[in-house]
Design a protein around this motif. Structure first.
Motif, PDB file in Angstrom:
ATOM      1  N   MET A   1     127.675 -11.874  19.204  1.00 22.56           N
ATOM      2  CA  MET A   1     128.538 -12.321  18.100  1.00 22.56           C
ATOM      3  C   MET A   1     129.936 -11.759  18.279  1.00 22.56           C
ATOM      4  SD  MET A   1     128.084 -11.651  13.988  1.00 22.56           S
ATOM      5  CE  MET A   1     126.651 -12.689  13.915  1.00 22.56           C
ATOM      6  N   ASN A   2     130.925 -12.602  18.077  1.00 25.43           N
ATOM      7  CA  ASN A   2     132.310 -12.137  18.160  1.00 25.43           C
ATOM      8  C   ASN A   2     132.631 -11.277  16.954  1.00 25.43           C
ATOM      9  OD1 ASN A   2     132.968 -13.515  20.526  1.00 25.43           O
ATOM     10  ND2 ASN A   2     133.291 -15.406  19.390  1.00 25.43           N
ATOM     11  N   THR A   3     133.345 -10.185  17.189  1.00 25.98           N
ATOM     12  CA  THR A   3     133.754  -9.326  16.085  1.00 25.98           C
ATOM     13  C   THR A   3     135.197  -8.940  16.260  1.00 25.98           C
ATOM     14  OG1 THR A   3     133.038  -7.340  17.243  1.00 25.98           O
ATOM     15  CG2 THR A   3     131.448  -8.366  15.735  1.00 25.98           C
ATOM     16  N   GLN A   4     135.805  -8.584  15.150  1.00 26.88           N
ATOM     17  CA  GLN A   4     137.149  -8.017  15.189  1.00 26.88           C
ATOM     18  C   GLN A   4     137.089  -6.702  14.426  1.00 26.88           C
ATOM     19  OE1 GLN A   4     138.778 -11.374  12.759  1.00 26.88           O
ATOM     20  NE2 GLN A   4     139.915  -9.736  11.799  1.00 26.88           N
ATOM     21  N   VAL A   5     137.724  -5.673  14.949  1.00 28.76           N
ATOM     22  CA  VAL A   5     137.679  -4.374  14.326  1.00 28.76           C
ATOM     23  C   VAL A   5     138.951  -4.145  13.543  1.00 28.76           C
ATOM     24  CG1 VAL A   5     137.483  -1.903  14.720  1.00 28.76           C
ATOM     25  CG2 VAL A   5     136.235  -3.478  16.182  1.00 28.76           C
ATOM     26  N   SER A   6     138.812  -3.830  12.274  1.00 23.37           N
ATOM     27  CA  SER A   6     139.974  -3.559  11.434  1.00 23.37           C
ATOM     28  C   SER A   6     140.081  -2.067  11.208  1.00 23.37           C
ATOM     29  CB  SER A   6     139.845  -4.286  10.090  1.00 23.37           C
ATOM     30  OG  SER A   6     140.904  -3.914   9.259  1.00 23.37           O
ATOM     31  N   SER A   7     140.958  -1.414  11.946  1.00 18.79           N
ATOM     32  CA  SER A   7     141.115   0.026  11.799  1.00 18.79           C
ATOM     33  C   SER A   7     141.667   0.379  10.434  1.00 18.79           C
ATOM     34  CB  SER A   7     142.040   0.554  12.897  1.00 18.79           C
ATOM     35  OG  SER A   7     143.312  -0.056  12.814  1.00 18.79           O
ATOM     36  N   LEU A   8     142.440  -0.533   9.831  1.00 23.83           N
ATOM     37  CA  LEU A   8     143.047  -0.235   8.543  1.00 23.83           C
ATOM     38  C   LEU A   8     142.032  -0.276   7.423  1.00 23.83           C
ATOM     39  CD1 LEU A   8     146.374  -2.238   8.856  1.00 23.83           C
ATOM     40  CD2 LEU A   8     145.919   0.113   9.456  1.00 23.83           C
ATOM     41  N   HIS A   9     140.994  -1.050   7.591  1.00 29.24           N
ATOM     42  CA  HIS A   9     139.989  -1.173   6.550  1.00 29.24           C
ATOM     43  C   HIS A   9     138.679  -0.495   6.943  1.00 29.24           C
ATOM     44  CE1 HIS A   9     142.207  -4.001   3.934  1.00 29.24           C
ATOM     45  NE2 HIS A   9     142.811  -4.292   5.066  1.00 29.24           N
ATOM     46  N   ALA A  10     138.678   0.147   8.099  1.00 25.05           N
ATOM     47  CA  ALA A  10     137.511   0.903   8.562  1.00 25.05           C
ATOM     48  C   ALA A  10     136.254   0.069   8.474  1.00 25.05           C
ATOM     49  CB  ALA A  10     137.352   2.204   7.760  1.00 25.05           C
ATOM     50  N   LEU A 287     148.423   0.830   4.053  1.00 25.52           N
ATOM     51  CA  LEU A 287     148.004   0.879   5.445  1.00 25.52           C
ATOM     52  C   LEU A 287     146.907   1.918   5.704  1.00 25.52           C
ATOM     53  CD1 LEU A 287     151.439   0.340   7.193  1.00 25.52           C
ATOM     54  CD2 LEU A 287     149.685  -1.324   6.612  1.00 25.52           C
ATOM     55  N   ARG A 288     146.279   2.399   4.634  1.00 28.91           N
ATOM     56  CA  ARG A 288     145.083   3.244   4.710  1.00 28.91           C
ATOM     57  C   ARG A 288     145.275   4.524   5.519  1.00 28.91           C
ATOM     58  NH1 ARG A 288     140.063   1.647   3.884  1.00 28.91           N
ATOM     59  NH2 ARG A 288     139.792   3.903   3.985  1.00 28.91           N
ATOM     60  N   TYR A 289     146.334   5.229   5.215  1.00 21.48           N
ATOM     61  CA  TYR A 289     146.504   6.544   5.824  1.00 21.48           C
ATOM     62  C   TYR A 289     145.386   7.496   5.404  1.00 21.48           C
ATOM     63  CZ  TYR A 289     151.167   5.698   7.793  1.00 21.48           C
ATOM     64  OH  TYR A 289     152.226   5.234   8.548  1.00 21.48           O
ATOM     65  N   ASP A 290     144.777   7.274   4.246  1.00 25.13           N
ATOM     66  CA  ASP A 290     143.679   8.126   3.791  1.00 25.13           C
ATOM     67  C   ASP A 290     142.499   8.046   4.746  1.00 25.13           C
ATOM     68  OD1 ASP A 290     143.236   5.440   3.064  1.00 25.13           O
ATOM     69  OD2 ASP A 290     141.996   5.999   1.354  1.00 25.13           O
ATOM     70  N   LEU A 292     142.713   7.498   7.990  1.00 20.07           N
ATOM     71  CA  LEU A 292     143.077   8.255   9.181  1.00 20.07           C
ATOM     72  C   LEU A 292     142.934   9.747   8.934  1.00 20.07           C
ATOM     73  CD1 LEU A 292     144.209   8.419  12.038  1.00 20.07           C
ATOM     74  CD2 LEU A 292     146.517   8.255  11.067  1.00 20.07           C
ATOM     75  N   SER A 293     143.343  10.197   7.752  1.00 23.56           N
ATOM     76  CA  SER A 293     143.223  11.615   7.423  1.00 23.56           C
ATOM     77  C   SER A 293     141.764  12.053   7.419  1.00 23.56           C
ATOM     78  CB  SER A 293     143.867  11.885   6.062  1.00 23.56           C
ATOM     79  OG  SER A 293     143.758  13.253   5.723  1.00 23.56           O
ATOM     80  N   ALA A 294     140.902  11.214   6.821  1.00 21.28           N
ATOM     81  CA  ALA A 294     139.478  11.544   6.795  1.00 21.28           C
ATOM     82  C   ALA A 294     138.891  11.538   8.206  1.00 21.28           C
ATOM     83  CB  ALA A 294     138.740  10.543   5.901  1.00 21.28           C
ATOM     84  N   ALA A 295     139.347  10.595   9.048  1.00 21.87           N
ATOM     85  CA  ALA A 295     138.859  10.530  10.422  1.00 21.87           C
ATOM     86  C   ALA A 295     139.293  11.754  11.221  1.00 21.87           C
ATOM     87  CB  ALA A 295     139.371   9.252  11.085  1.00 21.87           C
ATOM     88  N   GLU A 296     140.508  12.239  10.964  1.00 18.11           N
ATOM     89  CA  GLU A 296     140.951  13.457  11.644  1.00 18.11           C
ATOM     90  C   GLU A 296     140.044  14.631  11.298  1.00 18.11           C
ATOM     91  OE1 GLU A 296     145.003  13.864  10.399  1.00 18.11           O
ATOM     92  OE2 GLU A 296     145.785  12.795  12.158  1.00 18.11           O
TER      93      GLU A 296
END
Length: 304
Positions: A1-10, A287-290, A292-296
């Motif tokens: 299945m084709n997928t697209q990854v949205s880093s901004l929406h995790a 742009l969901r910086y939160d 990124l902070s949680a991922a860090e």
């Protein structure tokens, strides 16, 4: 299945799901609305506003890149922008594919690449290459019906699950309803999933008459940029499927930036404009910086 990854929406968004969502919107018995976007930021704003799908406008994307809407921007530049829109919004995207950037081979290559980058549908207009924006001048030469039908068939054969909208420019080019209806019938036979009937007049009379005579053979999509005073109720009563708000994010951005730049230039200060522009916190939230902070915190090593 084709997928697209949205880093901004995790999240991981299935392209199959996006295509089905766009298909459902186009085929809905209720009037649906698609909002223009021209980059990742405007796509995120439109998604936040609640729109279910996006229109990747050729005019708006060209303008944002500093080009005119006359095929000055390349199809590869268009594809790159669409990918950023898909990642930033997670929404289905119907792409303004102009006339396909050439013959059937260019059109099918464009459609295949768009699908690879996360687009759910493509709209092709029945003009030659290069095309000119429909609201500029009077030189709008239509493609041969059989040749353009071949472009549509090539796209449908290459990406059969992608939504394909055939845009009819007969009214723009000065022909009558008979020509528009004949072309619509040919494009339906070629495999289009919907037809977009376009007009540059300030009232919707010819659009509504086309829809009446077309009698629901395929869903009808419209772009009421010029006949914007027509009430939406008229579209519902006519059985129109989908309205595209085609360029207003881009035009709003120009107006806002012009005002802000003018004030800062004149005042040599940013103090007075601070309350009239988005806060940095708004930008970070959009742009969901939160995330990124949680991922860090999760992935980077902890230091004493």
């Amino acid at each position: 299945m084709n997928t697209q990854v949205s880093s901004l929406h995790a999240s991981i968004v299935s392209l199959d799901t996006s295509i089905q969502t766009l298909t459902d919107l186009i085929q809905s018995q209720n009037l649906e609305f698609i909002m223009e976007a021209h980059d990742g930021l405007s796509a995120a704003v439109a998604a936040q506003a609640g729109f279910k799908a996006l229109w990747a406008s050729g005019l708006s994307i060209s303008s944002s890149l500093g080009y005119r809407d006359a095929n000055e921007a390349s199809w590869t530049q268009m594809v790159d922008v669409v990918e950023r829109m898909a990642d930033a919004s997670g929404l289905p995207i119907l792409v303004d594919g102009d006339s396909g950037f050439g013959n059937f081979n260019n059109a099918r290559l464009l459609a295949a690449k768009l699908q690879q980058r996360g687009a759910s549908g493509v709209c092709l207009e029945d003009k030659g290459f290069p095309k000119m924006n429909s609201f500029v001048g009077n030189r709008h030469l239509l493609a041969d019906v059989d040749e353009f039908s071949g472009r549509l068939r090539a796209v449908k054969d290459s990406v059969p699950d992608m939504v394909l909208v055939a845009r009819i420019e007969a009214l723009i080019a000065g022909y009558g309803l008979d020509e528009a209806l004949e072309r619509a019938t040919a494009y339906a036979d070629a495999g289009a999933d919907a037809v977009l009937i376009h007009s540059r007049k300030s009232d919707a009379a010819e659009i509504l008459e086309f829809t009446r005579q077309w009698a629901g053979k395929l869903p009808v999509v419209i772009v009421p940029t010029k006949y914007y005073k027509t009430p939406v109720s008229a579209y519902r009563e006519a059985g129109i499927s989908t309205v595209i708000w085609a360029n207003h994010n881009m035009r709003a951005a120009i107006a806002a930036m012009r005002t802000t730049c003018g004030r800062i230039f004149a005042e040599e200060s940013i103090a007075s404009v601070e309350g009239d522009v988005a806060t940095l916190e708004d930008v970070f939230g959009l742009l969901r910086y939160d995330e990124l902070s949680a991922a860090e915190d999760r992935y980077l090593p902890k230091h004493a």
